[in-house]
Design a protein around this motif. Structure first.
Motif, PDB file in Angstrom:
ATOM      1  N   GLU A 267      40.583  45.185 122.054  1.00 46.15           N
ATOM      2  CA  GLU A 267      39.483  46.179 120.179  1.00 46.15           C
ATOM      3  C   GLU A 267      40.827  46.577 119.076  1.00 46.15           C
ATOM      4  N   ARG A 268      41.656  46.694 119.725  1.00 39.32           N
ATOM      5  CA  ARG A 268      42.933  47.283 118.403  1.00 39.32           C
ATOM      6  C   ARG A 268      43.227  45.580 117.810  1.00 39.32           C
ATOM      7  N   LEU A 269      43.233  44.338 118.175  1.00 41.41           N
ATOM      8  CA  LEU A 269      42.941  43.728 117.561  1.00 41.41           C
ATOM      9  C   LEU A 269      41.984  42.795 116.670  1.00 41.41           C
ATOM     10  N   CYS A 270      40.688  43.140 117.637  1.00 43.51           N
ATOM     11  CA  CYS A 270      39.146  42.516 116.547  1.00 43.51           C
ATOM     12  C   CYS A 270      39.322  43.675 115.657  1.00 43.51           C
ATOM     13  N   LYS A 271      39.206  44.724 115.533  1.00 39.94           N
ATOM     14  CA  LYS A 271      39.827  45.903 114.443  1.00 39.94           C
ATOM     15  C   LYS A 271      40.106  45.143 113.356  1.00 39.94           C
ATOM     16  N   ALA A 272      41.820  45.391 114.341  1.00 37.51           N
ATOM     17  CA  ALA A 272      42.653  44.566 112.960  1.00 37.51           C
ATOM     18  C   ALA A 272      42.254  42.910 111.801  1.00 37.51           C
TER      19      ALA A 272
ATOM     20  N   LEU B  66      49.765  38.206 113.498  1.00 34.09           N
ATOM     21  CA  LEU B  66      49.620  38.559 112.275  1.00 34.09           C
ATOM     22  C   LEU B  66      48.105  38.234 111.864  1.00 34.09           C
ATOM     23  N   CYS B  67      47.457  39.016 111.369  1.00 29.15           N
ATOM     24  CA  CYS B  67      46.333  38.907 111.373  1.00 29.15           C
ATOM     25  C   CYS B  67      45.221  38.288 109.769  1.00 29.15           C
ATOM     26  N   MET B  68      44.498  37.250 109.998  1.00 27.47           N
ATOM     27  CA  MET B  68      44.819  36.929 108.699  1.00 27.47           C
ATOM     28  C   MET B  68      43.726  36.706 107.682  1.00 27.47           C
ATOM     29  N   PRO B  69      43.388  36.448 106.632  1.00 24.75           N
ATOM     30  CA  PRO B  69      41.764  37.012 105.791  1.00 24.75           C
ATOM     31  C   PRO B  69      40.955  36.245 106.182  1.00 24.75           C
ATOM     32  N   ASP B  70      41.488  35.273 106.670  1.00 24.81           N
ATOM     33  CA  ASP B  70      40.755  33.966 107.165  1.00 24.81           C
ATOM     34  C   ASP B  70      40.460  33.697 108.054  1.00 24.81           C
ATOM     35  N   GLY B  71      40.246  35.206 109.141  1.00 21.25           N
ATOM     36  CA  GLY B  71      39.675  34.895 110.019  1.00 21.25           C
ATOM     37  C   GLY B  71      40.818  35.398 111.193  1.00 21.25           C
ATOM     38  N   SER B  72      41.733  33.666 110.483  1.00 15.57           N
ATOM     39  CA  SER B  72      42.900  33.773 112.348  1.00 15.57           C
ATOM     40  C   SER B  72      43.977  34.147 112.810  1.00 15.57           C
TER      41      SER B  72
END
Length: 504
Positions: free
Chosen positions: A394-399, A419-425
């Motif tokens: 859940e935390r990863l999805c929010k990030a 590393l969560c990036m602006p493109d969703g990857s």
């Protein structure tokens, strides 16, 4: 390395069957052979083996493993659970095959009543009840069996995924009804859920077995998640030309420290300097001046007008990257100066530690952050900004959602920093160890990424390389010093070796 979802893994199995080509039962046999090689390398034929097989393909794998172990002289007892009266085609085929093997000590097909076997400390249990295709929590008799296995002193090996654990989202998983494996033999690649801290207790020691899934199919498949590999990082690391000088190697500004927190500024600036930047300026309250000028003589110290806190935004014009947050404190004057600094800064920014805590206290400010900002929260810092989460998924999805919404790069720090990036990857970092769970380790990461940004790395490259190098330096330090005594300064000490290993 791409991380595929359970649904994608099923499609890749089908692709391999169609394009190799290979019959599904033969692919299952190949997977079983890989697992048997691993099992026989650990446990000798004197070890009694009890196999619990479910009605699906995970159960088919377990039956194939049982047969191959019996053919190698192991004393194997097999319990196939066919409560619903329906087996998958390959599970049924392996049931017929194992029935023809005389060396199998015991074979029981459970349809209703079940008298569990004795499981003692010498027993090796093979868990093949349910695999990555599970989509609901275990209940009823299966939950009772899992609890029985977990309560026993037996050693447990799970096939592909510990039964009861799901491949991605375990929000509805009943933890008490999930196998706690000592070893998990997962097929072809780790599952996403294996990268989350709360699931380690079920996985035990993880071994990834190559079962020959189509490389062409995996290369063509799109994956939102991946694990960073050394081969990806090596080309990112910049060299320096013979005519390089400090003016051409970047100038980093660190806004860090408050009364009693000079150490955070020291660690971040030392790590920044060790990561190749040409020049570092530290903006800090006046009380920290003597400490910094002695501890980091290579840095330029720029004093805030206040004695003990950061209180005024700095002109970022002369700088090629800015880091803000380590040891900054929670003073409200600092909060006002922070948002002013973030609004005015034109160069790439890394926000960490107290910068994130101050933003969490003023959540409306998150919408004012400049695009491309790098944020490096640990889980509690992120929860303060985004609200609490029940688990890591859940935390990863929010990030990931926040990174896309803000155009930011968010590194959720942990054993597998994400590393969560602006493109969703999302890119997971594989380096690092438990010895790095020590105060100041995050300040070191901030310094490394800031140096790379100041050198001219793109944000994504600076984050990927920075995470990897940070963890690699920690691994090199742990090899020589052990994990127990590792401190943040040791990570900095081994940064030169980390860079040298990546530069050949």
């Amino acid at each position: 390395m791409k991380i595929f979802t359970s649904a994608q893994i099923h499609e890749l199995d089908k692709y391999t069957i169609e394009h190799e080509p290979i019959a599904s039962i033969d692919l299952m046999e190949r997977a079983a052979s890989a697992m048997v090689r691993s099992i026989t390398a650990r446990w000798g034929a004197e070890t009694p083996v009890v196999v619990f097989a479910g009605p699906g393909n995970n159960g088919g794998d377990a039956l194939a493993v049982a047969r191959q172990l019996a053919e190698r002289g192991y004393a194997v007892s097999v319990f196939l659970f066919n409560i619903g009266g329906h087996l998958s085609a390959d599970c049924a085929a392996n049931k017929d095959r194992i029935a023809a093997v005389e060396r199998v000590r015991q074979f029981v097909e459970v349809r209703q009543e079940f008298d569990p076997p004795r499981l003692d400390a010498s027993t090796l249990v093979i868990d093949g009840l349910f695999g990555s295709g599970l989509n609901k929590p275990l209940a009823g008799g299966f939950a009772t069996l899992v609890k029985y296995i977990n309560a026993s002193p037996a050693t447990v090996v799970s096939i592909d995924v510990p039964s009861g654990l799901m491949g991605e989202d375990n929000a509805h998983c009943v933890r008490a009804n999930t196998i706690r494996a000592d070893v998990t033999l997962t097929l072809q690649q780790p599952k996403l859920s294996f990268l989350f801290a709360e699931n380690q207790q079920y996985i035990g020691r993880l071994e990834v077995l190559d079962i020959g899934i189509s490389k062409e199919g995996m290369a063509a498949a799109q994956a939102r998640y991946r694990i960073v590999e050394e081969s990806e990082v090596r080309p990112l690391v910049k060299g320096r030309g013979d005519f390089a000088h400090k003016g051409s190697m970047g100038h980093a500004l660190l806004v860090a420290g408050s009364y009693g927190m000079a150490g955070a500024a020291v660690l971040a600036s030392r790590a920044c300097l060790r990561s190749g930047v040409g020049k570092v300026t530290v903006h800090t309250p006046r009380c920290n001046g003597p400490v910094l000028q002695i501890a980091v003589p290579e840095a330029v110290v720029q004093f805030d007008q206040e004695e003990s806190v950061f209180s005024e935004a700095v002109d970022s014009g002369p700088f090629t990257a800015l880091a803000i947050g380590p040891g900054l404190g929670h003073d409200e004057a600092t909060a006002i100066a922070l948002i002013a600094q973030l609004r005015r800064t034109q160069c790439p920014i890394v926000a960490d530690a107290d910068a994130l805590n101050l933003l969490a206290n003023h959540r409306a400010w998150l919408q004012q952050l400049p695009g491309g900002i790098v944020m490096t929260p640990h889980p509690k810092e992120f929860d303060r900004m985004a609200g609490s989460s029940d688990d890591s998924y859940e935390r990863l999805c929010k990030a990931s959602d926040m990174a896309a919404r803000l155009g930011a790069y968010i590194i959720l720090k942990g054993h597998y920093s994400a590393l969560c990036m602006p493109d969703g990857s999302v890119a997971f970092n594989p380096t690092g160890n438990a010895g790095m769970a020590t105060a100041g380790s995050g300040d070191v990461l901030t310094g490394i990424i800031t140096a790379l940004l100041a050198r001219g790395y793109r944000q994504a490259d600076a984050c990927v390389a920075g995470m990897y190098i940070h963890g690699l330096a920690g691994d090199l330090a742990a090899r020589e010093m052990g994990q127990e005594s590792l401190v943040a300064g040791d990570i900095i000490k081994y940064l030169p070796r980390a860079f040298m290993s990546l530069q050949g």
